[in-house]
Design a protein around this motif. Structure first.
Motif, mmCIF file in Angstrom:
data_model
loop_
_atom_site.group_PDB
_atom_site.id
_atom_site.type_symbol
_atom_site.label_atom_id
_atom_site.label_comp_id
_atom_site.label_asym_id
_atom_site.label_seq_id
_atom_site.Cartn_x
_atom_site.Cartn_y
_atom_site.Cartn_z
ATOM 1 N N GLY A 356 0.807 -1.214 0.000
ATOM 2 C CA GLY A 356 0.000 0.000 0.000
ATOM 3 C C GLY A 356 0.841 1.266 0.000
ATOM 4 N N THR A 357 0.149 2.389 0.189
ATOM 5 C CA THR A 357 0.775 3.714 0.114
ATOM 6 C C THR A 357 0.244 4.578 1.247
ATOM 7 N N SER A 358 1.124 5.092 2.085
ATOM 8 C CA SER A 358 0.697 5.913 3.220
ATOM 9 C C SER A 358 1.053 7.376 3.069
ATOM 10 N N ARG A 359 1.954 7.700 2.128
ATOM 11 C CA ARG A 359 2.393 9.096 2.015
ATOM 12 C C ARG A 359 3.092 9.325 0.681
ATOM 13 N N PRO A 493 -2.985 -7.782 7.955
ATOM 14 C CA PRO A 493 -2.928 -7.717 9.419
ATOM 15 C C PRO A 493 -4.070 -8.427 10.134
ATOM 16 N N GLY A 494 -5.190 -8.635 9.453
ATOM 17 C CA GLY A 494 -6.312 -9.312 10.099
ATOM 18 C C GLY A 494 -6.188 -10.820 10.147
ATOM 19 N N ILE A 495 -5.111 -11.359 9.607
ATOM 20 C CA ILE A 495 -4.916 -12.800 9.534
ATOM 21 C C ILE A 495 -3.900 -13.242 10.584
ATOM 22 N N GLU A 527 8.478 -12.771 9.217
ATOM 23 C CA GLU A 527 9.135 -11.536 9.645
ATOM 24 C C GLU A 527 8.103 -10.432 9.841
ATOM 25 N N PRO A 528 8.482 -9.375 10.574
ATOM 26 C CA PRO A 528 7.583 -8.206 10.670
ATOM 27 C C PRO A 528 7.463 -7.509 9.318
ATOM 28 N N ALA A 529 6.327 -6.888 9.085
ATOM 29 C CA ALA A 529 6.092 -6.133 7.848
ATOM 30 C C ALA A 529 5.191 -4.950 8.174
ATOM 31 N N ARG A 530 4.937 -4.134 7.171
ATOM 32 C CA ARG A 530 4.079 -2.962 7.326
ATOM 33 C C ARG A 530 3.019 -2.989 6.231
ATOM 34 N N TYR A 531 1.844 -2.486 6.566
ATOM 35 C CA TYR A 531 0.737 -2.450 5.612
ATOM 36 C C TYR A 531 0.063 -1.098 5.737
ATOM 37 N N ALA A 532 -0.047 -0.381 4.611
ATOM 38 C CA ALA A 532 -0.601 0.977 4.597
ATOM 39 C C ALA A 532 -1.896 0.975 3.794
ATOM 40 N N PRO A 533 -3.046 0.747 4.436
ATOM 41 C CA PRO A 533 -4.310 0.709 3.690
ATOM 42 C C PRO A 533 -4.831 2.083 3.320
ATOM 43 N N LEU A 539 -0.103 -0.005 9.422
ATOM 44 C CA LEU A 539 -0.392 -1.063 10.388
ATOM 45 C C LEU A 539 0.762 -2.058 10.445
ATOM 46 N N SER A 540 0.975 -2.620 11.610
ATOM 47 C CA SER A 540 1.948 -3.704 11.736
ATOM 48 C C SER A 540 1.366 -4.966 11.116
ATOM 49 N N ALA A 541 2.183 -5.666 10.380
ATOM 50 C CA ALA A 541 1.758 -6.905 9.737
ATOM 51 C C ALA A 541 2.919 -7.884 9.799
#
Length: 563
Positions: A356-359, A493-495, A527-533, A539-541
């Motif tokens: 995704g894209t947050s900025r 992140p919801g999984i 691993e940790p990841a990031r998700y920008a809805p 969000l942490s993912a």
């Protein structure tokens, strides 16, 4: 100040309510920055139109005036009048962010929409609107092209029909001339917008719906030039609506390819409803509702050949596959290094996603969200498949080739390669294969030197079968096998993720359904990841990262069909 006479607005009545915007988007904090507050909202005279601590995109949104057409805007009508006056007082012509061509274009359209829906612009704002149109007409973003130039043209058409006189006629003629060139250029034959951003596709579709609405509001107005705006826009709306349906998850929102986030463009269902209000045949776009996990998705494979995306639906799953070029060669600014990435939707939920894209801007976070590692595809030696840099720049870019599609009643197979890593030692080629059945998806990845070797793939039932992939090795392939290739799969992140053993996991969906995830070839880790809805929301993912064995990786998702 202007030395030319005021331009009087024509008497047009809007034929359909324009799309109700949500108002100012959430960019991390409240957009309006007041010193005092009244019951109706922030005191307009105290608003800061150029907050120094906000980035350029944030300030752009501040000057769009989307809130004039928000769903509940009628409750703030008087406050909006004061807000309009305050903007004119605090933003003299040719000064500040608000007078840049793009925010000027969007603001002009919003002010005219607000007026055509029964409101009255204060006299000083009507004067300012004419000055804005005059200013914009001399500063069109021909150097940027793309959606920016289209927004400029739309604003000139709005102003040209809203005002009367020779100058207004020239705005209209200029706007129509640009639309006549840019619509065929920007909207591909399969209906996709050429920048290949699902978000900007939806924004351009809204622009065309607005233009159709506007032309209907002025049925007797002469439309200069040879461009048949009515016929061209109606046909383009239908094609763009059909394309958008292909790239929408069954939850009613867009898949994330290139710059994409929810909440900036109208939801597809809102666009479809707007088309219905205009009397157009409703595009077959999904309604934003919670899908039923028990409802199977019809078997279908849709290939949008001109834009380069595939929707593969079978049983209770749908996968969106990116076999597309990054974008037009002369306009890659909204492109990401996401070639051969995909998103997966199973049992009513997003399971595998892109980041995704947050900025926007030129910071590290913006660059990181464009890099390959932020997408569900393969990265080699820490490099991106396309050389994204700065905020909106791309140097050497990946080009897909060798696409093959096979479809049977109970199996969909797609394989494709790209050459984005040929700049690296041994000139590696990434080839990816997707194999979908009613009970699973296998993703096979190969990294080979120039594509000259062959291997085999293992299907879900563990039988060896050729899929036109490399077998054996030559010296170049052995060098490529030593490269640090990694396939990444970002989990929504919801999984939930539960580890079963070293190379297998269980994915627990929010609705309670379970998917089995395994790596029969390669070595996997979570691993940790990031998700920008959304813009301003990260969000942490978690993600599964798979390392190859002999240049090959196989990742399998399995589920039990609902009977």
């Amino acid at each position: 100040t202007s030395t030319q006479p005021w331009l009087n607005p024509s008497n047009g009545l809007i034929k359909a309510n324009p799309l109700p915007h949500k108002g100012y988007p959430n960019l991390g904090a409240a957009v309006l920055v007041p010193k005092t507050t009244t019951a109706a909202g922030p005191e307009p005279s105290t608003l800061d139109w150029e907050p120094a601590d906000r980035d350029r995109l944030w300030r752009y949104n501040l000057h769009y005036f989307d809130d004039l057409n928000a769903a509940d805007a009628g409750r703030r009508r008087e406050w909006h009048r004061e807000l309009l006056r305050d903007w004119v007082r605090d933003n003299p012509p040719a000064t500040g962010t608000g007078w840049e061509p793009y925010p000027t274009s969007l603001r002009m359209v919003n002010w005219i929409k607000w007026t055509l829906t029964g409101n009255t612009l204060p006299a000083e704002c009507l004067h300012s609107l004419a000055i804005q149109a005059r200013w914009l007409s001399k500063r069109l973003e021909r150097h940027l092209l793309g959606n920016h130039l289209l927004a400029n043209a739309k604003a000139l058409v709005f102003a040209g029909l809203f005002f009367e006189g020779k100058e207004a006629d020239s705005w209209l003629a200029t706007g129509l001339d640009i639309l006549g060139r840019e619509i065929p250029e920007q909207v591909l034959a399969d209906g996709g917008h050429f920048e290949r951003s699902t978000m900007y596709h939806a924004l351009v579709l809204e622009d065309l719906l607005d233009l159709d609405n506007l032309v209907r509001a002025y049925p007797g107005a002469p439309l200069p030039g040879r461009f048949d705006i009515t016929g061209a826009i109606t046909d383009t709306i239908a094609r763009m609506g059909d394309w958008l349906q292909t790239l929408c998850h069954p939850d009613g929102e867009i898949a994330f390819f290139n710059d994409a986030a929810m909440g900036i463009a109208p939801a597809p269902a809102e666009l479809a409803a707007y088309a219905v209000r205009l009397g157009l045949a409703p595009p077959a776009m999904p309604v934003a509702a919670t899908p039923s996990p028990a409802a199977p998705i019809s078997t279908r494979l849709v290939h949008r050949k001109d834009s380069g995306y595939i929707r593969a639906s079978l049983g209770h799953a749908v996968a969106f596959l990116d076999v597309a070029p990054l974008g037009p060669d002369y306009l890659p600014g909204h492109g990401h290094a996401d070639t051969l990435s995909f998103e997966l939707f199973v049992f009513g939920e997003r399971v595998i996603v892109n980041g995704g894209t947050s900025r926007y801007g030129t910071g590290r976070q913006r660059l990181g969200e464009r890099e390959t590692r932020a997408h569900s595809t393969v990265e080699i030696d820490g490099e991106s498949s396309s050389e994204v840099w700065s905020g909106f720049r791309v140097a050497r870019r990946a080009r897909p080739f060798g696409l093959r599609i096979q479809e049977t009643p109970d199996c969909l197979e797609v394989t494709c390669s790209h050459d984005g890593y040929r700049r690296l030692p041994c000139k590696p080629i990434h080839r990816r294969g997707w194999r979908m059945t009613p009970t699973g998806l296998q993703v096979s990845d190969w990294v080979s030197g120039g594509g000259s070797a062959r291997v085999t793939s293992t299907s879900l039932d563990n039988r060896q079968r050729p899929v036109d992939e490399p077998i054996g090795h030559n010296r170049r392939d052995l060098r490529c096998a030593a490269l640090a290739a990694q396939a990444r799969f970002i989990v929504h992140p919801g999984i939930g993720i539960e580890q079963r053993d070293d190379n297998s996991w269980t994915l627990v969906l929010a609705g309670g359904r379970r998917l089995e995830l395994s790596v029969p070839w390669g070595s996997g880790r979570v691993e940790p990841a990031r998700y920008a809805p959304e813009f301003g929301k990260v969000l942490s993912a978690r993600r599964l990262t798979v390392a190859p064995v002999d240049g090959r990786m196989v990742t399998v998702f399995e589920w039990t069909a609902i009977t």
